[in-house]
Design a protein around this motif. Structure first.
Motif, mmCIF file in Angstrom:
data_model
loop_
_atom_site.group_PDB
_atom_site.id
_atom_site.type_symbol
_atom_site.label_atom_id
_atom_site.label_comp_id
_atom_site.label_asym_id
_atom_site.label_seq_id
_atom_site.Cartn_x
_atom_site.Cartn_y
_atom_site.Cartn_z
ATOM 1 N N SER A 74 0.831 -0.892 0.064
ATOM 2 C CA SER A 74 0.100 -0.052 -0.157
ATOM 3 C C SER A 74 0.914 1.151 -0.213
ATOM 4 N N PHE A 75 2.046 1.279 0.769
ATOM 5 C CA PHE A 75 2.899 2.283 0.847
ATOM 6 C C PHE A 75 3.699 2.425 -0.490
ATOM 7 N N VAL A 76 4.186 1.135 -0.882
ATOM 8 C CA VAL A 76 4.923 1.321 -2.148
ATOM 9 C C VAL A 76 4.030 1.753 -3.259
ATOM 10 N N SER A 77 2.976 1.514 -3.413
ATOM 11 C CA SER A 77 1.961 2.163 -4.375
ATOM 12 C C SER A 77 1.727 3.490 -4.192
ATOM 13 N N GLY A 78 1.666 4.021 -2.960
ATOM 14 C CA GLY A 78 1.298 5.428 -2.757
ATOM 15 C C GLY A 78 2.494 6.189 -2.887
ATOM 16 N N LEU A 79 3.685 5.713 -2.620
ATOM 17 C CA LEU A 79 5.039 6.669 -3.006
ATOM 18 C C LEU A 79 5.322 6.465 -4.415
ATOM 19 N N ALA A 80 5.166 5.656 -5.183
ATOM 20 C CA ALA A 80 5.385 5.431 -6.634
ATOM 21 C C ALA A 80 4.271 6.403 -7.439
ATOM 22 N N THR A 81 3.041 6.322 -6.811
ATOM 23 C CA THR A 81 1.972 7.218 -7.416
ATOM 24 C C THR A 81 2.138 8.614 -7.215
ATOM 25 N N SER A 90 4.006 20.657 -8.569
ATOM 26 C CA SER A 90 4.617 20.557 -7.333
ATOM 27 C C SER A 90 3.372 20.765 -6.168
ATOM 28 N N GLY A 91 3.869 20.587 -5.315
ATOM 29 C CA GLY A 91 2.942 20.818 -4.003
ATOM 30 C C GLY A 91 2.107 19.205 -3.597
ATOM 31 N N TRP A 92 2.679 18.247 -4.185
ATOM 32 C CA TRP A 92 2.111 17.033 -3.874
ATOM 33 C C TRP A 92 2.562 16.355 -2.468
ATOM 34 N N ALA A 93 1.822 15.487 -1.903
ATOM 35 C CA ALA A 93 2.083 14.738 -0.757
ATOM 36 C C ALA A 93 1.198 13.622 -0.622
ATOM 37 N N ILE A 94 1.816 12.715 0.223
ATOM 38 C CA ILE A 94 0.919 11.262 0.336
ATOM 39 C C ILE A 94 0.127 11.560 1.526
ATOM 40 N N ARG A 182 9.777 3.045 4.444
ATOM 41 C CA ARG A 182 8.935 3.896 5.450
ATOM 42 C C ARG A 182 9.599 5.143 5.371
ATOM 43 N N ALA A 183 11.155 5.193 5.410
ATOM 44 C CA ALA A 183 11.546 6.897 5.443
ATOM 45 C C ALA A 183 11.256 7.644 4.230
ATOM 46 N N PRO A 184 11.302 7.006 3.107
ATOM 47 C CA PRO A 184 10.928 8.095 1.831
ATOM 48 C C PRO A 184 9.472 8.399 1.998
ATOM 49 N N TRP A 185 8.654 7.188 2.258
ATOM 50 C CA TRP A 185 7.138 7.535 2.442
ATOM 51 C C TRP A 185 7.112 8.824 3.544
ATOM 52 N N LEU A 186 7.693 8.474 4.634
ATOM 53 C CA LEU A 186 7.355 9.503 5.685
ATOM 54 C C LEU A 186 7.876 11.157 5.274
ATOM 55 N N ALA A 187 8.943 10.687 4.605
ATOM 56 C CA ALA A 187 9.312 12.247 4.241
ATOM 57 C C ALA A 187 8.648 13.147 3.057
ATOM 58 N N ASN A 188 7.489 12.291 2.623
ATOM 59 C CA ASN A 188 6.753 12.860 1.560
ATOM 60 C C ASN A 188 5.072 12.764 2.054
ATOM 61 N N ALA A 189 4.995 12.444 3.297
ATOM 62 C CA ALA A 189 3.628 12.482 3.992
ATOM 63 C C ALA A 189 2.957 13.543 4.202
ATOM 64 N N GLY A 217 3.295 -0.330 9.416
ATOM 65 C CA GLY A 217 2.529 0.345 8.469
ATOM 66 C C GLY A 217 1.298 1.241 9.067
ATOM 67 N N ALA A 218 1.186 0.953 10.420
ATOM 68 C CA ALA A 218 0.213 1.492 11.249
ATOM 69 C C ALA A 218 0.378 2.932 11.486
ATOM 70 N N LEU A 219 -0.717 3.730 11.304
ATOM 71 C CA LEU A 219 -0.562 5.307 11.596
ATOM 72 C C LEU A 219 -0.224 5.334 13.307
#
Ligand code: BTN
Length: 239
Positions: A74-81, A90-94, A182-189, A217-219
């Protein structure tokens, strides 16, 4: 990842068409796109409104990793998308777990569904990206790539970016595991360290500060009472 493309005009849902292909033995990397969907599905049983000119994409994965880890995709998909969309605006975030926002507005939705096939279990990643239009989603502000970019962006250009970013992050996940996601996901969350409201899967509402992403992966939600809780499923609202 080796891709096998099925680019179709009109289908009920790209997920269903891909599920049929998976049953017939389609390999990992098979994907279906459609110009139009007549019965597009969103999360939590909601419909996904189809407007021609947007991207409707479903990808078949047959991960060899333990089933328990598939939720990480789920996080792989969110990050890739998000990164694919980020090549145009610009101005995107997950937004946890895998919505993509631009300037706080929803631009994409992702739905993961598992499928059991004679060749073993598989996972279908369904991704919708608003490119030419931003159909309404209840309770959310919405936007599309062309509007944010201030120019016409083609579905094919976004698809090409998505295929490349997905292959990249899926490979990282396969070879290095979730910690490398996890780290790149969080950096863009969106909303990390900020107050959020979560509509939990059981209907309750939880308020608190979004303090991080657990190894599962839990919040991680820190309540005003000093209590922390892990949210496994729910809808996040940034306050
Ligand atoms: C959400 O509710 O945010 C998830 C929306 C997922 C929509 C995509 S579009 C391609 C694929 N086929 C579907 O029927 N749904 C997903």
């Amino acid at each position: 990842m080796e891709y096998t493309a099925h680019r179709l005009d009109e289908v009920p849902s790209t997920i269903n068409v891909l599920a049929d292909l998976a049953m017939a033995g389609a390999p990992e990397g098979t994907y279906v796109t459609a110009k139009r969907m007549t019965a597009g599905r969103g999360r939590n049983g909601r419909p996904w409104v189809c407007a021609e000119g947007n991207l409707f994409f479903s990808l078949l994965l047959r991960p060899t990793q333990a089933r328990a880890s598939w939720g990480e995709l789920s996080f792989v998909s969110g990050l890739a998308t998000a990164e694919a969309i980020g090549q145009f605006v610009s101005g995107w975030a997950i937004k946890w777990p895998n919505d993509v926002l631009v300037d706080g507005k929803k631009i994409s939705g992702i739905l993961l569904e598992s499928c059991s096939t004679p060749q073993g279990d598989g996972l279908i990643v369904g991704i919708g990206i608003n490119i030419a239009h931003a159909p309404p989603v209840e309770g959310r502000e919405v936007v599309c790539v062309s509007e944010s970019a201030g120019r016409t962006v083609s579905v094919d250009a976004v698809l090409e970016a998505l295929l490349a970013r997905f292959a990249h992050w899926y490979h990282i996940w396969q070879t290095q595991g979730f910690e490398a996601i996890r780290a790149p996901w969080l950096a863009n969350a969106a909303g990390v360290g900020q107050k959020i409201r979560v509509q939990l899967a059981d209907g309750r509402v939880a308020n608190g500060v979004f303090s991080g992403l657990a190894p599962s992966g839990a919040l991680e939600l820190d309540g005003a009472d000093g209590q922390s809780q892990l949210v496994l499923a729910g809808d996040v609202f940034l306050l």
